[in-house]
Design an enzyme around this catalytic site. Structure first.
Site, PDB file in Angstrom:
ATOM      1  N   ARG A   1      -4.648  21.467 -12.016  1.00  0.00           N
ATOM      2  CA  ARG A   1      -3.756  20.450 -12.698  1.00  0.00           C
ATOM      3  C   ARG A   1      -4.152  19.940 -14.002  1.00  0.00           C
ATOM      4  NH1 ARG A   1      -0.047  15.564  -9.994  1.00  0.00           N
ATOM      5  NH2 ARG A   1       0.825  15.072 -11.988  1.00  0.00           N
TER       6      ARG A   1
ATOM      7  N   GLU B   1       6.196  18.131 -24.662  1.00  0.00           N
ATOM      8  CA  GLU B   1       5.806  18.498 -23.385  1.00  0.00           C
ATOM      9  C   GLU B   1       6.362  19.738 -22.866  1.00  0.00           C
ATOM     10  OE1 GLU B   1       3.148  16.653 -21.815  1.00  0.00           O
ATOM     11  OE2 GLU B   1       3.676  14.813 -21.963  1.00  0.00           O
TER      12      GLU B   1
ATOM     13  N   HIS C   1      -3.795  16.238 -24.435  1.00  0.00           N
ATOM     14  CA  HIS C   1      -3.695  14.717 -24.138  1.00  0.00           C
ATOM     15  C   HIS C   1      -5.140  14.001 -24.462  1.00  0.00           C
ATOM     16  CE1 HIS C   1      -0.152  15.924 -22.569  1.00  0.00           C
ATOM     17  NE2 HIS C   1       0.220  14.639 -22.080  1.00  0.00           N
TER      18      HIS C   1
ATOM     19  N   ASN D   1      -2.845  18.608 -18.883  1.00  0.00           N
ATOM     20  CA  ASN D   1      -3.554  17.669 -19.851  1.00  0.00           C
ATOM     21  C   ASN D   1      -3.858  18.198 -21.303  1.00  0.00           C
ATOM     22  OD1 ASN D   1      -5.492  14.959 -20.091  1.00  0.00           O
ATOM     23  ND2 ASN D   1      -4.241  14.761 -18.499  1.00  0.00           N
TER      24      ASN D   1
ATOM     25  N   LYS E   1       2.205  11.508 -10.663  1.00  0.00           N
ATOM     26  CA  LYS E   1       0.844  10.496 -11.521  1.00  0.00           C
ATOM     27  C   LYS E   1       1.830   9.374 -11.791  1.00  0.00           C
ATOM     28  CE  LYS E   1      -2.765  13.205 -13.532  1.00  0.00           C
ATOM     29  NZ  LYS E   1      -3.168  13.941 -14.724  1.00  0.00           N
TER      30      LYS E   1
ATOM     31  N   LYS F   1       5.613  22.594 -14.078  1.00  0.00           N
ATOM     32  CA  LYS F   1       4.943  21.285 -13.638  1.00  0.00           C
ATOM     33  C   LYS F   1       4.916  21.536 -11.968  1.00  0.00           C
ATOM     34  CE  LYS F   1       3.737  16.774 -14.056  1.00  0.00           C
ATOM     35  NZ  LYS F   1       3.506  15.453 -14.718  1.00  0.00           N
TER      36      LYS F   1
ATOM     37  N   HIS G   1       4.305   8.931 -26.872  1.00  0.00           N
ATOM     38  CA  HIS G   1       3.630   9.680 -26.347  1.00  0.00           C
ATOM     39  C   HIS G   1       3.708  11.111 -26.738  1.00  0.00           C
ATOM     40  CE1 HIS G   1       1.060  11.507 -23.064  1.00  0.00           C
ATOM     41  NE2 HIS G   1       1.824  12.231 -22.507  1.00  0.00           N
TER      42      HIS G   1
ATOM     43  N   ARG H   1       0.820  -1.314  -0.063  1.00  0.00           N
ATOM     44  CA  ARG H   1       0.126  -0.077   0.060  1.00  0.00           C
ATOM     45  C   ARG H   1       0.595   1.217   0.262  1.00  0.00           C
ATOM     46  NH1 ARG H   1      -2.959  -2.772   4.095  1.00  0.00           N
ATOM     47  NH2 ARG H   1      -4.866  -4.007   2.950  1.00  0.00           N
TER      48      ARG H   1
ATOM     49  N   HIS I   1      -4.073  10.588 -26.074  1.00  0.00           N
ATOM     50  CA  HIS I   1      -4.380   9.249 -25.446  1.00  0.00           C
ATOM     51  C   HIS I   1      -5.304   8.493 -26.460  1.00  0.00           C
ATOM     52  CE1 HIS I   1      -3.248  10.782 -21.052  1.00  0.00           C
ATOM     53  NE2 HIS I   1      -2.187  10.394 -21.702  1.00  0.00           N
TER      54      HIS I   1
ATOM     55  N   GLU J   1      -5.347  16.620  -8.737  1.00  0.00           N
ATOM     56  CA  GLU J   1      -6.073  17.303 -10.158  1.00  0.00           C
ATOM     57  C   GLU J   1      -7.385  17.541  -9.735  1.00  0.00           C
ATOM     58  OE1 GLU J   1      -5.813  14.321 -13.183  1.00  0.00           O
ATOM     59  OE2 GLU J   1      -5.969  15.669 -14.742  1.00  0.00           O
TER      60      GLU J   1
HETATM   61  N1  LIG Z   1       3.162  10.571 -14.869  1.00  0.00           N
HETATM   62  C1  LIG Z   1       3.180  11.532 -15.612  1.00  0.00           C
HETATM   63  O1  LIG Z   1       2.893  12.845 -15.180  1.00  0.00           O
HETATM   64  C2  LIG Z   1       3.532  11.508 -17.050  1.00  0.00           C
HETATM   65  C3  LIG Z   1       3.858  12.729 -17.759  1.00  0.00           C
HETATM   66  C4  LIG Z   1       4.133  12.796 -18.984  1.00  0.00           C
HETATM   67  C5  LIG Z   1       4.319  11.465 -19.743  1.00  0.00           C
HETATM   68  N2  LIG Z   1       3.858  10.432 -19.178  1.00  0.00           N
HETATM   69  C6  LIG Z   1       4.141   8.941 -19.706  1.00  0.00           C
HETATM   70  O2  LIG Z   1       5.610   8.920 -19.800  1.00  0.00           O
HETATM   71  C7  LIG Z   1       5.794   7.975 -21.148  1.00  0.00           C
HETATM   72  C8  LIG Z   1       6.526   8.448 -22.137  1.00  0.00           C
HETATM   73  O3  LIG Z   1       7.960   8.619 -21.852  1.00  0.00           O
HETATM   74  P1  LIG Z   1       9.017   8.782 -22.452  1.00  0.00           P
HETATM   75  O4  LIG Z   1       8.805   9.822 -23.763  1.00  0.00           O
HETATM   76  O5  LIG Z   1      10.041   9.088 -21.669  1.00  0.00           O
HETATM   77  O6  LIG Z   1       9.157   7.372 -23.396  1.00  0.00           O
HETATM   78  P2  LIG Z   1       9.742   5.976 -22.964  1.00  0.00           P
HETATM   79  O7  LIG Z   1       9.786   5.649 -21.393  1.00  0.00           O
HETATM   80  O8  LIG Z   1       8.783   5.040 -23.627  1.00  0.00           O
HETATM   81  O9  LIG Z   1      11.040   5.928 -23.328  1.00  0.00           O
HETATM   82  C9  LIG Z   1      11.440   5.741 -24.787  1.00  0.00           C
HETATM   83  C10 LIG Z   1      12.213   4.875 -25.342  1.00  0.00           C
HETATM   84  O10 LIG Z   1      13.763   5.175 -24.794  1.00  0.00           O
HETATM   85  C11 LIG Z   1      14.486   4.310 -24.116  1.00  0.00           C
HETATM   86  N3  LIG Z   1      15.453   5.266 -23.148  1.00  0.00           N
HETATM   87  C12 LIG Z   1      15.206   5.680 -21.860  1.00  0.00           C
HETATM   88  N4  LIG Z   1      16.211   6.555 -21.690  1.00  0.00           N
HETATM   89  C13 LIG Z   1      17.154   6.628 -22.528  1.00  0.00           C
HETATM   90  C14 LIG Z   1      18.532   6.861 -22.609  1.00  0.00           C
HETATM   91  N5  LIG Z   1      18.884   7.616 -21.642  1.00  0.00           N
HETATM   92  N6  LIG Z   1      19.156   6.485 -23.760  1.00  0.00           N
HETATM   93  C15 LIG Z   1      18.796   5.548 -24.424  1.00  0.00           C
HETATM   94  N7  LIG Z   1      17.264   5.147 -24.599  1.00  0.00           N
HETATM   95  C16 LIG Z   1      16.670   5.287 -23.525  1.00  0.00           C
HETATM   96  C17 LIG Z   1      13.434   3.555 -23.303  1.00  0.00           C
HETATM   97  O11 LIG Z   1      13.700   2.506 -22.779  1.00  0.00           O
HETATM   98  C18 LIG Z   1      12.265   3.557 -24.419  1.00  0.00           C
HETATM   99  O12 LIG Z   1      12.784   2.277 -25.200  1.00  0.00           O
HETATM  100  C19 LIG Z   1       4.265   7.720 -21.660  1.00  0.00           C
HETATM  101  O13 LIG Z   1       3.820   6.228 -21.032  1.00  0.00           O
HETATM  102  C20 LIG Z   1       3.441   8.905 -20.690  1.00  0.00           C
HETATM  103  O14 LIG Z   1       2.032   8.395 -20.422  1.00  0.00           O
HETATM  104  C21 LIG Z   1       3.619  10.225 -17.779  1.00  0.00           C
HETATM  105  O1  LIG Z   2       0.992  15.577 -14.757  1.00  0.00           O
HETATM  106  C1  LIG Z   2      -0.288  15.681 -15.185  1.00  0.00           C
HETATM  107  O2  LIG Z   2      -1.335  15.911 -14.674  1.00  0.00           O
HETATM  108  C2  LIG Z   2      -0.656  15.677 -16.698  1.00  0.00           C
HETATM  109  O3  LIG Z   2      -1.571  15.647 -17.156  1.00  0.00           O
HETATM  110  C3  LIG Z   2       1.007  15.494 -17.359  1.00  0.00           C
HETATM  111  C4  LIG Z   2       0.801  14.794 -18.687  1.00  0.00           C
HETATM  112  O4  LIG Z   2       1.756  15.159 -19.713  1.00  0.00           O
HETATM  113  C5  LIG Z   2       0.603  13.174 -18.529  1.00  0.00           C
HETATM  114  O5  LIG Z   2       1.100  12.755 -19.868  1.00  0.00           O
HETATM  115  C6  LIG Z   2      -0.109  12.419 -17.804  1.00  0.00           C
HETATM  116  O6  LIG Z   2       0.227  11.229 -17.599  1.00  0.00           O
HETATM  117  C7  LIG Z   2      -1.644  12.425 -18.321  1.00  0.00           C
HETATM  118  O7  LIG Z   2      -2.093  12.170 -17.159  1.00  0.00           O
HETATM  119  P1  LIG Z   2      -3.719  11.528 -17.358  1.00  0.00           P
HETATM  120  O8  LIG Z   2      -4.403  11.718 -16.081  1.00  0.00           O
HETATM  121  O9  LIG Z   2      -4.410  11.988 -18.474  1.00  0.00           O
HETATM  122  O10 LIG Z   2      -3.388   9.944 -17.698  1.00  0.00           O
HETATM  123 ZN   LIG Z   3       1.863  13.929 -21.376  1.00  0.00          ZN
END
Ligand SMILES: NC(=O)c1ccc[n+]([C@@H]2O[C@H](COP(=O)([O-])OP(=O)(O)OC[C@H]3O[C@@H](n4cnc5c(N)ncnc54)[C@H](O)[C@@H]3O)[C@@H](O)[C@H]2O)c1
Ligand SMILES: O=C(O)C(=O)C[C@@H](O)[C@H](O)[C@H](O)COP(=O)(O)O
Ligand SMILES: [Zn+2]
Length: 363
Positions: free
Chosen positions: A244, A188, A251, A248, A146, A230, A267, A124, A255, A240
């Site tokens: 927040r 982003e 997005h 999005n 998130k 951010k 993404h 948890r 998505h 959110e």
């Molecule tokens: N939690 C949040 O607030 C939030 C915000 C924005 C995006 N996201 C999520 O993030 C993801 C996208 O992330 P991303 O664009 O970083 O892509 P990713 O994590 O898919 O990475 C892209 C590729 O690069 C590789 N890689 C990573 N670091 C590397 C490095 N330094 N050198 C070489 N290769 C490397 C990875 O293994 C992968 O194959 C999505 O799932 C999206 O939904 C989440």
């Molecule tokens: O941090 C947030 O809030 C965002 O919406 C950032 C986005 O760039 C990110 O892709 C996030 O994961 C999207 O969230 P979701 O709640 O729409 O899945």
């Molecule tokens: Zn995003």
């Protein structure tokens, strides 16, 4: 001589624990301090592409006296599944991982989303630290808590708000990132420019080619400015409840495209198309001026991000958008701009306006 480290504070308001995002080079020496000395076990979750980094980190932590395990997960979105989360839970169980132990997520946003989700759900909730290695993860995914995974029905549909105990953005990691992945992260950054910090747009417009590389003159400034946008938003609205939602921007459609492409699109590329759509929606809804809407096209295109998607897919995309997390009952909700850096919510737009906006995006 060691380079300066920038420290950006996140949280500390609205009941969340404060933490710092560190931006600089050679930051891994900071990891031990963040983990703490009362911790026995550390799990390093990393993607296949970073097998060497993951193992070097594990060995380093073992050298510092921790029981360190490396958990290798698939690259990119393949990691954001219930099956991979279950694989991580099994590895933690077999290591005897307790509530006082720590998970370190090293990788892009997909890895940090997964690692954070595993940390949120194991016992948890255990502490976790993010070590983002893509520009997108540094400016967005690793900051703000998130965490989550995808399901067959849509993107990030299962998850939790579980902020990290710290974020280490080691800019040296970006040197090995393929250019397409670097550029995907710019989406982003550009989002942060349109919703809150227009200086970001000016820096990119002044040198679009330079913006495409971690060696570009303004790379660190673009990254830091985006993290500050951010950090400020999530510090005042972690869960959110309102503000927040502006993060999005773009997005809702993005998505749906990602799901339609079975998560094979990056993404950031989908967010680029999604922002083009949101700009047209804002314009056609009478909110956004033509110049700012057009600016989306020029800045996104100037760094090589896509603007278009398949026109014939609209009915499917519309259906998927209905389960977007911003939807309420049958009400579709979008983030649009009332002007530059003036994000707002557009609720229940006329279906004809939605289709007309997609008419600019679809081809
Ligand atoms: N939690 C949040 O607030 C939030 C915000 C924005 C995006 N996201 C999520 O993030 C993801 C996208 O992330 P991303 O664009 O970083 O892509 P990713 O994590 O898919 O990475 C892209 C590729 O690069 C590789 N890689 C990573 N670091 C590397 C490095 N330094 N050198 C070489 N290769 C490397 C990875 O293994 C992968 O194959 C999505 O799932 C999206 O939904 C989440
Ligand atoms: O941090 C947030 O809030 C965002 O919406 C950032 C986005 O760039 C990110 O892709 C996030 O994961 C999207 O969230 P979701 O709640 O729409 O899945
Ligand atoms: Zn995003």
């Amino acid at each position: 001589m060691s380079e300066a480290v920038t420290r950006i504070q996140v949280g500390g308001t609205a009941g969340s624990e404060p933490y710092e995002v560190l931006v600089g080079r050679q930051l891994l020496g900071e990891l031990g301090g963040l983990i703490g000395d009362r911790v026995k076990r550390v799990a390093v979750v990393h993607p296949e592409a970073l097998a060497e980094t993951g193992d070097a980190l594990r060995a380093d932590l073992a050298g510092q006296g921790y029981e360190a395990v490396a958990i290798q997960v698939p690259n990119a979105e393949e990691a954001k599944t219930a099956e991979v989360a279950a694989y991580c839970w099994k590895a933690l169980g077999q290591s005897g991982f307790t509530r006082s132990d720590v998970i370190v997520g090293v990788g892009g946003g997909a890895t940090t989303d997964l690692a954070g989700f595993v940390a949120a759900t194991w016992l948890r909730g255990v502490r976790w630290i993010a070590v983002p290695t893509t520009v997108l993860a540094m400016v967005d995914a690793a900051v703000g808590g998130k965490t989550g995974i995808n399901t067959a029905e849509g993107k990030n549909l299962v998850g939790s708000f579980h902020p990290p105990a710290g974020v280490l953005c080691d800019l040296a990691a970006l040197d090995s990132l393929p250019v397409n992945d670097y550029v995907s992260g710019l989406a982003e950054i550009i989002k942060a420019g349109f919703i809150a910090d227009p200086r970001i747009l000016e820096l990119i417009e002044a040198d679009p080619e330079g913006a495409r590389s971690p060696a570009g003159a303004h790379a660190a400034e673009l990254i830091e400015r985006s993290i500050r946008v951010k950090a400020e938003v999530v510090s005042s609205d972690l869960k959110e409840a309102g503000l927040r939602e502006i993060l999005n921007y773009g997005h809702t459609l993005a998505h749906a495209i990602e799901k339609n492409e079975r998560y094979q699109w990056r993404h950031g590329a989908a967010v680029s198309v999604g922002m083009h759509f949101a700009a047209e929606l804002g314009r056609l809804a009478g909110r956004l001026d033509d110049a700012t809407a057009d600016r989306h096209r020029t800045v996104l295109e100037s760094v090589g991000l896509p603007l278009h998607y398949r026109y014939d897919q609209w009915p499917k995309l519309l259906e998927t958008m209905k389960v977007d997390k911003k939807s309420r009952g049958d009400l579709l909700r979008f983030i649009v701009l009332d002007g530059l850096a003036k994000p707002t919510v557009l609720e229940g737009p006329d279906p004809a306006v939605l289709l007309a906006a997609y008419g600019e995006v679809g081809q």
